[in-house]
Design an enzyme around this catalytic site. Structure first.
Site, PDB file in Angstrom:
ATOM      1  N   ARG A 227       0.834  -1.194   0.000  1.00  0.00           N
ATOM      2  CA  ARG A 227       0.000   0.000   0.000  1.00  0.00           C
ATOM      3  C   ARG A 227       0.872   1.248   0.000  1.00  0.00           C
ATOM      4  NH1 ARG A 227      -3.442  -2.990  -1.352  1.00  0.00           N
ATOM      5  NH2 ARG A 227      -5.477  -3.396  -0.366  1.00  0.00           N
ATOM      6  N   HIS A 275      -0.946  -0.009  -9.829  1.00  0.00           N
ATOM      7  CA  HIS A 275      -1.542  -0.940  -8.871  1.00  0.00           C
ATOM      8  C   HIS A 275      -1.983  -2.242  -9.546  1.00  0.00           C
ATOM      9  CE1 HIS A 275      -3.375  -0.746  -4.589  1.00  0.00           C
ATOM     10  NE2 HIS A 275      -3.040  -1.987  -4.886  1.00  0.00           N
TER      11      HIS A 275
END
Length: 312
Positions: A227, A275
Site C-alpha cells: 500500500r 496498482h
C-alpha cells in the site's frame, strides 16, 4: 428446517464494477439472490456483503448483514467502516501470490541490472557479453510473511539470492526470519533490496521512512507491492536523490491515480505501475468467497477471517 439460500449484496467503488461482479456471482451461483448496492435505496435484506472500497453507508443501509467479504487481501479500505463485531473475510491469495512474486522478481532483476545493458545494446546493434552478477551482493529483505510475502521470498530465494524476512510474529521458514522493532532494523540492515508486502495497519503506516531506509545497504532498491500508506514519499524521494536508493519499483500510492505532478514521475530510476502487481483472479475469488459462504450457512467456520485488533 431447510437453510435459506444466501442473499448477497455487491458494493465496489464503481457501479460498472459492481454490476460486473454481481453478474459473475449470479452466473456462478444461480440459486442465490444477488443485489447491487445503490446508496440511498431501501434495504435489500442481504445477509452477506461482497465489497471492494465500498461506500461506508452500505453498513447502515443493510442492517441484516451477517458477514462481509473483501475482494482483495488488503482490508484497510473497509475495516474502519464495518460495524463492530461483524465478521470480515479477506481473500487468501486467489491467484495474486504468483503475480506479486513475479512482479517482485522483475524488480530484483531491475535492481541488479541483469538485462539493462543488453536492452541498451539491442537499440544500438551492439554485441557484447557481460559477466554474470554476484547474487551474494544483492541480499533481499521481504517485509510481511503472509501468503503473498512468503511466496515472494520463496521465489527470490529459489534463484540463489540471499533472502531474509520480517513479520510481526516470528515465523519459521527456509530463510532467516526476524520480528520486532530491533528485528526489523537487523533484517533491513542485512539487505540491499527491500520488498514491502505488509498489510496496512496503524502500526505499519509510514513504516518505510528515512530512519528505516537509512539501515538499507547503500545503493539499495525499493519494491512496493503493498500500500502507498506504508511509504513516506518525501523520505523515499530524498533517498533516491541522494543515491542511497539506486532505484525503485512502486505499484501502490496514497493517491491513485498518482498525480501528474508527483516527484516519482520525474525520477528516471523509478518505475511506476498502476496498482497491478496482484490483480484478483475472478474465478478463484468467486470460488473462495462462495465456498466460505456455504460453510457459514452450515454453521461451520471459514478461513480468511480478519482479526480486527490486528487489521488483517
Amino acid at each position: 428446517m431447510p437453510v435459506s439460500q444466501p442473499h448477497l449484496i455487491i458494493a465496489t467503488a464503481r457501479s460498472t464494477e459492481t454490476a460486473r461482479w454481481a453478474q459473475e456471482f449470479r452466473n456462478a451461483y444461480p440459486d442465490w439472490k444477488v443485489d447491487e448496492f445503490v446508496p440511498g435505496q431501501p434495504s435489500t435484506g442481504a445477509t452477506y456483503a461482497v465489497v471492494w472500497q465500498p461506500d461506508p453507508i452500505l453498513f447502515q443501509q443493510e442492517p441484516d448483514l451477517r458477514a462481509t467479504f473483501n475482494l482483495g487481501a488488503g482490508v484497510d479500505a473497509v475495516a474502519g467502516s464495518i460495524p463492530a463485531g461483524m465478521p470480515l473475510y479477506r481473500l487468501e491469495d486467489a491467484g495474486m501470490a504468483e503475480q506479486m512474486a513475479e512482479y517482485a522478481l522483475y524488480g530484483v532483476l531491475r535492481a541488479v541490472g541483469r538485462f539493462t545493458p543488453y536492452e541498451e545494446q539491442a537499440r544500438k546493434g551492439t554485441w557484447k557479453a557481460y559477466r554474470p552478477i554476484d547474487r551474494r551482493q544483492w541480499p533481499v529483505a521481504v517485509l510481511g510473511l503472509g501468503a503473498i510475502g512468503s511466496k515472494i521470498a520463496q521465489v527470490i530465494a529459489s534463484l540463489g539470492y540471499p533472502v531474509q524476512g520480517w513479520s510481526r510474529r516470528l515465523r519459521e521458514a527456509d530463510f532467516p526470519c526476524y520480528a520486532g522493532d530491533q528485528g526489523l532494523k537487523d533484517c533491513v540492515s542485512a539487505s540491499r533490496i527491500l520488498v514491502n508486502a505488509l498489510p496496512l495497519t496503524a502500526q505499519t503506516e509510514g513504516l518505510i521512512n528515512r530512519e528505516l531506509l537509512s539501515h538499507l545497504q547503500p545503493g539499495g532498491f525499493l519494491i512496493n507491492v503493498a500500500r502507498g500508506g506504508h511509504l513516506v514519499d518525501a523520505d523515499v524521494v530524498e533517498a533516491l536523490q541522494s543515491g542511497h536508493l539506486s532505484g525503485a519499483l512502486l505499484d501502490a500510492f496514497t493517491q491513485e491515480p498518482l498525480p501528474a505532478d508527483h516527484p516519482y514521475w520525474g525520477i528516471a530510476s523509478v518505475m511506476v505501475t498502476p496498482h497491478i502487481s496482484g490483480i484478483t483472479v475472478r474465478d478463484l475469488a468467486l470460488e473462495q468467497i462462495g465456498s466460505r459462504i456455504v460453510l457459514l450457512q452450515q454453521g461451520k467456520p471459514a478461513s480468511g477471517q480478519v482479526d480486527h485488533t490486528l487489521g488483517y
